[in-house]
Design a protein around this motif. Structure first.
Motif: not given
Lengths: 166, 305
Positions: A51-65, A104-108, A113-118
């Motif tokens: 969940s901790e990582t998911m919350a961060k990933v959500m934030e990233y995806c929303k910002k980039h979207a 965890n963010i890198i692994l996620a 497969e979120i290229k820009s985040l990786l």
């Protein structure tokens, strides 16, 4: 493509549910494929991400979207010339987290497969490594030196200043 | 798959692919300054072939002074040592996977360094080595003999090309591309025609080029596909007192001969900065005077760095 007002639900390994817009979900190739395969009505299980990582990933995806949507509007006028730089600054701040979370963010990012985040998170790690000795790197990342004494000796010889007979 | 329930993440267990991705972002100095000594998985990632396809040492220059005797440069000991160390570590990590090797035009690699390097790059396809001052014939011959797969060479003008070209012809079956960073005279051109008749790509840009040399090249290299003479000072012999004069335009007869080429790259314009520079430097461009990295460009895509 489905309209951006539609949302989907993803489920973390801790069982928590997160809602994201289709546009945000499109940031992840994996989620996009899963939706294509299985449809949008079901919840998407992402048991490799807590969940901790998911919350961060959500934030990233929303910002980039949101950034992409703004670019499409007015043919990019909303973003302006400084827009890309601003996003990069946001990315840099976003990744200023403690190492465990960064890991965890890198692994996620890799799994989802979120290229820009990786790319960004790998760059963040590369920047942390630059100019550090092996000992310093081990300390930062809490890595154990697992070379045997024989291997250590061989490695040290690599740093000799003159050629030796191999 | 990673145990997502554990709270302690181990960086040494990070997927090798991801580690390689991170290491790809480091330059050669950073890559060889200890990353491989952190732990065994990081060392394994450091040795991944993906990181060593190209060994680009073009940011490294020798600390040298010019001297009036052969080899005309004297390289400071410490600068030599830096190169040796870098080569030693890079070649060790690369595990024989290097395909392209790039050196700066002011890096005066020694004969020993060349031999050491050549032995450890058996898969080399492309060599960019603009400075041969300290290299002996024997050293170069030994190196070429180890490079069976060599396809492309970027080199300076040398006085006695036959020994080199003969060795390449005998050893490098797939050799097809040559770039000479300096004037190509009749001797060099006829040597190429003799020993490398199957040459496909030739770049002679930014130097003095005599018309009869150009004609010899076009007449004798029947397999040539790409010829680059951009920014060259095209000359022909003339009666005294001139003895030679600059040709302002390539005549139709030459264009006719060149018409079979896939690409005939020329640029002879007074307004062109590179043409002006070649003229100022009298046919042998002093790259150190100009923008960093200018020497790397080439109108031929496969020769550009």
């Amino acid at each position: 493509m489905a309209s951006s007002s539609k949302t989907i639900t993803v489920v973390s390994s801790d069982g928590d549910e997160f809602e994201m817009t289709m546009k945000a979900a499109e940031q992840s190739k994996l989620i996009t494929h899963m939706l294509d395969e299985f449809g949008v009505s079901d919840k998407v299980p992402l048991y490799n991400v807590n969940s901790e990582t998911m919350a961060k990933v959500m934030e990233y995806c929303k910002k980039h979207a949101d950034h992409e949507a703004a670019k499409e509007e007015d043919g990019g006028a909303a973003i302006g010339a400084g827009g890309e730089e601003e996003l990069k600054k946001w990315d840099d701040e976003f990744l200023k987290v403690e190492n465990g979370l960064l890991f965890n963010i890198i692994l996620a990012a890799n799994y989802l497969e979120i290229k820009s985040l990786l790319d960004s998170s790998c760059q963040a790690v590369a920047d942390m490594i630059k100019g550090k000795t092996p000992e310093q790197i081990r300390e930062i990342f809490n890595i154990k030196n697992d070379f045997t004494p024989e291997e250590e000796a061989k490695l040290r010889s690599e740093n000799e200043w003159a050629f030796q007979e191999d | 798959m990673e145990d997502s329930y554990s709270t302690v993440r181990r960086w040494e267990d990070l997927d090798i692919d991801i580690l390689v991705k991170i290491f790809e972002l480091l330059d050669i100095f950073q890559l060889t300054s200890g990353i491989a000594h952190v732990c065994s998985t990081w060392r394994m990632a450091c040795c991944d072939p993906l990181l060593w396809k190209t060994l680009d040492l073009s940011m490294l220059k020798s600390n040298f002074i010019k001297i009036p005797l052969e080899p005309f440069v004297y390289v400071d000991g410490r600068s030599d040592t830096t190169l040796t160390r870098l080569l030693k570590i890079s070649l060790s990590l690369s595990r024989g996977n290097i395909m392209t090797l790039i050196f700066h035009f002011n890096l005066y690699i020694s004969d020993d360094q060349l031999t050491y390097t050549a032995e450890r790059c058996p898969e080399l396809r492309r060599l960019v080595l603009p400075a041969w001052n300290r290299i002996k014939k024997t050293g170069m011959i030994k190196a070429i003999r180890g490079w069976k797969h060599l396809e492309s060479l970027t080199m300076p003008t040398i006085a006695n090309p036959p020994y080199l070209l003969e060795e390449i012809a005998a050893n490098c079956e797939n050799f097809s591309e040559l770039k000479i960073m300096g004037p190509c005279d009749m001797f060099f051109a006829s040597s190429i025609a003799t020993y490398l008749p199957k040459l496909r790509v030739l770049s002679l840009r930014c130097s003095t080029l005599f018309k009869d040399v150009l004609i010899l090249i076009l007449d004798n290299l029947q397999h040539l596909e790409v010829l680059n003479i951009s920014h060259c000072i095209l000359m022909e012999t003339a009666p005294p007192p001139q003895h030679k004069r600059i040709i302002r335009e390539i005549d139709p007869a030459i264009h006719e001969k060149a018409s079979r080429l896939r690409e005939f790259l020329t640029c002879m314009q007074d307004s062109c900065i590179m043409c002006q520079r070649t003229r100022t430097d009298e046919g042998l461009v002093r790259w150190y005077k100009y923008e960093e990295g200018l020497w790397k460009t080439d109108e031929v895509r496969s020769l550009s760095l």
